[in-house]
Scaffold this motif. Structure first.
Motif, PDB file in Angstrom:
ATOM      1  N   ILE A 100       0.866  -1.170   0.000  1.00 40.68           N
ATOM      2  CA  ILE A 100       0.000   0.000   0.000  1.00 40.68           C
ATOM      3  C   ILE A 100       0.907   1.226   0.000  1.00 40.68           C
ATOM      4  N   GLY A 101       0.392   2.360  -0.431  1.00 37.68           N
ATOM      5  CA  GLY A 101       1.197   3.570  -0.485  1.00 37.68           C
ATOM      6  C   GLY A 101       2.246   3.481  -1.588  1.00 37.68           C
ATOM      7  N   GLY A 102       3.421   4.019  -1.319  1.00 38.34           N
ATOM      8  CA  GLY A 102       4.482   4.027  -2.312  1.00 38.34           C
ATOM      9  C   GLY A 102       4.906   2.638  -2.742  1.00 38.34           C
ATOM     10  N   THR A 103       4.878   1.685  -1.819  1.00 38.95           N
ATOM     11  CA  THR A 103       5.256   0.311  -2.138  1.00 38.95           C
ATOM     12  C   THR A 103       4.347  -0.277  -3.207  1.00 38.95           C
ATOM     13  N   MET A 141       1.324   3.886  -5.467  1.00 39.86           N
ATOM     14  CA  MET A 141       0.213   4.835  -5.352  1.00 39.86           C
ATOM     15  C   MET A 141       0.632   6.298  -5.489  1.00 39.86           C
ATOM     16  N   MET A 171       0.584  11.673  -2.700  1.00 43.32           N
ATOM     17  CA  MET A 171       0.165  10.309  -2.412  1.00 43.32           C
ATOM     18  C   MET A 171      -0.781  10.209  -1.219  1.00 43.32           C
ATOM     19  N   ARG A 196      -4.587   9.585  -1.723  1.00 41.83           N
ATOM     20  CA  ARG A 196      -4.814   8.282  -2.383  1.00 41.83           C
ATOM     21  C   ARG A 196      -4.612   7.143  -1.385  1.00 41.83           C
ATOM     22  N   ALA A 197      -3.536   7.206  -0.593  1.00 38.68           N
ATOM     23  CA  ALA A 197      -3.252   6.133   0.358  1.00 38.68           C
ATOM     24  C   ALA A 197      -4.294   6.093   1.473  1.00 38.68           C
ATOM     25  N   ALA A 234      -7.442   4.538   0.155  1.00 36.58           N
ATOM     26  CA  ALA A 234      -7.333   3.100  -0.105  1.00 36.58           C
ATOM     27  C   ALA A 234      -7.230   2.290   1.177  1.00 36.58           C
ATOM     28  N   ALA A 235      -6.666   2.858   2.231  1.00 38.75           N
ATOM     29  CA  ALA A 235      -6.348   2.094   3.442  1.00 38.75           C
ATOM     30  C   ALA A 235      -7.546   1.336   4.016  1.00 38.75           C
ATOM     31  N   THR A 251      -6.725  -3.217  -3.946  1.00 40.02           N
ATOM     32  CA  THR A 251      -5.681  -2.183  -3.989  1.00 40.02           C
ATOM     33  C   THR A 251      -5.630  -1.506  -5.352  1.00 40.02           C
ATOM     34  N   TRP A 252      -5.717  -2.309  -6.414  1.00 44.82           N
ATOM     35  CA  TRP A 252      -5.662  -1.773  -7.775  1.00 44.82           C
ATOM     36  C   TRP A 252      -6.830  -2.285  -8.608  1.00 44.82           C
TER      37      TRP A 252
END
Length: 325
Positions: A130-133, A136, A144, A147-148, A151-152, A196-197
């Motif tokens: 999630i996030g940069g990993t 996002m 970011m 968006r994060a 999504a969380a 997530t996507w």
């Protein structure tokens, strides 16, 4: 380092050098944050810096806390390769000198490097992200957080759905909800990655990566022309673009409106610089048009299967003798 990629990860980079400083004075309004200052007057006394800035421009953020306390940041919006930190620092020092800002002391110093765009991690895979990993970061802006945060809770709910016991009967029968096979574990991870996507988000990111590809090709003059047109758009559109709230179809409308809001010269440059990126975007979204994710059992299917297993386990149990006095 943990997530896997099935293609080379070759992002653009946003770089920034910033300080929170005590200064003698500054020219900025206390109730206003300076968002993007693309002026380059400060580079004129240094021809090498002026030429480098015209090719790969940087801008200033300024956020005053008081008349003598301020946050300042020199930022490269996106470049490949990165603008080195010493160069960012030198440009900011030249800019502050031109603005007449004398730094008395530096409280904090910031070195920021944000990968933007590039391919998404392999999805699905067993490692969740999630996030940069998870890729996002907005490919055109480096933003970011919204968006994060959005999504969380969805990703968390999906994880709970996959790990929770599927029914009271399964719990009563003592049937564990832990994965019973590698295939089931893979299916559980795949369900979380679909959250997530989702396909709509993948298309949205493809458009934003197209925007990054355009920005990578713009010099200082064309960057100014681009943002002159960008900020003539309605608040709904440019707020939505920056915060990733626009759907893919809304983004297409946004792109067309932005094109016709630009000057004739800017339109010509956008056509020249944008066609290769547009081709890449269409190639990237093509798989999403038909069964992007393989069909997988829904949570309801998993619950039904677990119920059947629980019922079978209950039948196989031997009845416990009852002592009658």
């Amino acid at each position: 380092k943990l997530v896997q990629f099935d293609q080379k990860f070759d992002p653009g980079y946003q770089g920034a050098y910033g300080i929170i400083a005590e200064v003698e004075s500054h020219p900025f309004e206390l109730d206003t944050m300076l968002f993007m200052d693309w002026r380059d007057d400060h580079t004129h006394p240094q021809p090498d810096m002026e030429a480098a800035n015209r090719k790969t421009p940087t801008f200033l953020y300024a956020m005053p806390f008081s008349k003598t306390h301020i946050f300042l940041e020199e930022t490269s919006l996106v470049s490949r390769p990165i603008v080195p930190f010493p160069e960012l620092k030198a440009r900011m020092e030249a800019r502050l000198k031109w603005l007449g800002i004398k730094v008395k002391s530096v409280e904090e110093e910031e070195y920021c490097l944000i990968p933007m765009g590039g391919v998404l991690p392999t999805h699905p895979q067993r490692v969740l992200g999630i996030g940069g990993t998870a890729g996002m970061v907005h490919p055109s802006t480096g933003f970011m957080v919204s968006r994060a945060l959005g999504a969380a809770p969805l990703v968390a709910d999906s994880i709970v759905d996959q790990l929770s016991r599927p029914s009271d009967r399964a719990a009563d029968a003592g049937v564990s909800r832990a994965p019973r096979s590698e295939a089931e574990a893979n299916a559980m991870a795949a369900a979380v990655w679909r959250t997530t996507w989702p396909v709509e988000r993948i298309r949205q990111r493809a458009f934003n990566t197209f925007g990054m590809d355009v920005l990578l090709e713009l010099d200082l003059r064309r960057t100014r022309e681009f943002f002159s047109a960008f900020f003539t758009m309605s608040d709904y559109h440019w707020h939505g673009f920056l915060s990733t709230r626009l759907s893919f179809t809304q983004l297409l409308g946004f792109g067309v409106a932005l094109f016709f809001s630009a000057s004739s010269d800017a339109r010509l440059n956008l056509l020249k610089q944008g066609v290769p990126g547009l081709a890449r975007m269409l190639f990237e979204i093509a798989p999403t048009l038909n069964h992007y994710y393989k069909e997988a059992p829904t949570v309801g299917d998993q619950k039904a299967a677990a119920d059947r297993e629980a019922a079978a386990a209950a039948k196989s149990r031997k009845p416990v003798p009852t002592l009658v006095k």
